[in-house]
Design an enzyme around this catalytic site. Structure first.
Site, PDB file in Angstrom:
ATOM      1  N   LYS A 174       0.554  -0.830  -0.188  1.00  0.00           N
ATOM      2  CA  LYS A 174      -0.273   0.106  -0.179  1.00  0.00           C
ATOM      3  C   LYS A 174       0.788   1.325   0.172  1.00  0.00           C
ATOM      4  O   LYS A 174       1.695   1.618   0.785  1.00  0.00           O
ATOM      5  CB  LYS A 174      -1.096  -0.242   1.199  1.00  0.00           C
TER       6      LYS A 174
HETATM    7  C1  E4P Z   1      -8.608   2.167   3.151  1.00  0.00           C
HETATM    8  O1  E4P Z   1      -7.234   1.296   2.569  1.00  0.00           O
HETATM    9  C2  E4P Z   1      -8.459   2.781   5.087  1.00  0.00           C
HETATM   10  O2  E4P Z   1      -7.217   1.868   5.641  1.00  0.00           O
HETATM   11  C3  E4P Z   1      -8.859   3.277   5.288  1.00  0.00           C
HETATM   12  O3  E4P Z   1     -10.233   2.419   4.744  1.00  0.00           O
HETATM   13  C4  E4P Z   1      -9.485   4.348   6.046  1.00  0.00           C
HETATM   14  O4  E4P Z   1     -10.723   4.567   7.169  1.00  0.00           O
HETATM   15  P1  E4P Z   1     -10.833   5.554   7.962  1.00  0.00           P
HETATM   16  O5  E4P Z   1     -11.722   7.313   6.925  1.00  0.00           O
HETATM   17  O6  E4P Z   1     -12.352   5.199   8.620  1.00  0.00           O
HETATM   18  O7  E4P Z   1      -9.906   5.652   8.724  1.00  0.00           O
END
Ligand code: E4P
Length: 221
Positions: A87
């Site tokens: 990522k």
């Molecule tokens: C995406 O891969 C992130 O881990 C995640 O969806 C972020 O979500 P949040 O805005 O609830 O922290």
């Protein structure tokens, strides 16, 4: 549409996997910290533990923001397990790194995507997934679902192979709207996935079926 769970909590990952609908996992540094997973060795071991629960892609995020650092971290992560997806943040060196990983056959998830322009750049670089954060857009009064629809349209018109992974899901309605919009994947906390089960008429109907069955049993006894 594939279902990923957005957590580093092993119990929740097991529960979603046992439920039978899980296709993968996404994590991020905040989710790892929430579970108290700190230190490089523990973090790497935790990714392997997750990969051993789920048969599907597991996103593991790099911390570096410079090209060399992203490559170093990403290559180490990719070596952990065949299902690891690196990522990478939506920044200039991140896009360069996605191109590099794509040439080497390493899967990537471009994270922190908030606009169609960013999605196009990541697709051009060969990202496996892009993660538009729809909940965080909703939080600042932009319509996250509209962004998902726009990206789906562009990727279809342009025939991009990058998968649209709708992230920052906050509710079961987000999941339904993403399915309607044509997202390839949603990543969601477990409670929003389980909330899809709920309907009061289901509960009322089931209660009545069971009561009627039991009445019938008493009559025949
Ligand atoms: C995406 O891969 C992130 O881990 C995640 O969806 C972020 O979500 P949040 O805005 O609830 O922290």
């Amino acid at each position: 549409m594939k279902f990923f769970i957005d957590t580093a909590n092993l119990a929740q990952i097991k529960e979603a996997n046992d439920f039978g609908i899980l296709d993968g996992v996404t994590t991020n540094p905040s989710l790892m910290a929430k579970e108290g997973i700190t230190g490089e060795e523990n973090i790497l071991k935790h990714y392997v533990d997750i990969c051993n629960i789920v048969e599907g892609d597991v996103s593991a995020e790099v911390i570096s923001t410079d090209f060399d650092g992203i490559i170093r971290e990403g290559e180490a992560l990719a070596k952990l397990h065949k299902n690891i997806v690196v990522k990478v943040p939506m920044i200039k060196d991140g896009i360069k790194a996605i191109k590099y990983f794509s040439k080497k056959g390493i899967k990537t998830n471009c994270t922190l995507v908030f606009s169609a322009g960013q999605a196009i750049l990541a697709a051009k670089a060969g990202a496996t997934y892009i993660s538009p954060f729809l909940g965080r857009l909703d939080d600042i009064s932009f319509d996250g679902i509209e962004l998902i629809k726009q990206i789906v349209h562009i990727f279809r018109v342009q025939n991009y192979q990058t998968q649209i992974l709708a992230a920052s899901i906050r509710s079961p309605l987000h999941i339904v709207k993403c399915a309607e919009a044509g997202a390839d994947v949603i990543t969601s906390p477990l409670d929003s996935i389980l909330a899809l089960l709920k309907h009061p008429l289901t509960d009322i109907g089931l209660e009545k079926f069971i009561a009627d069955h039991n009445k019938g049993k008493k009559i025949s006894e």
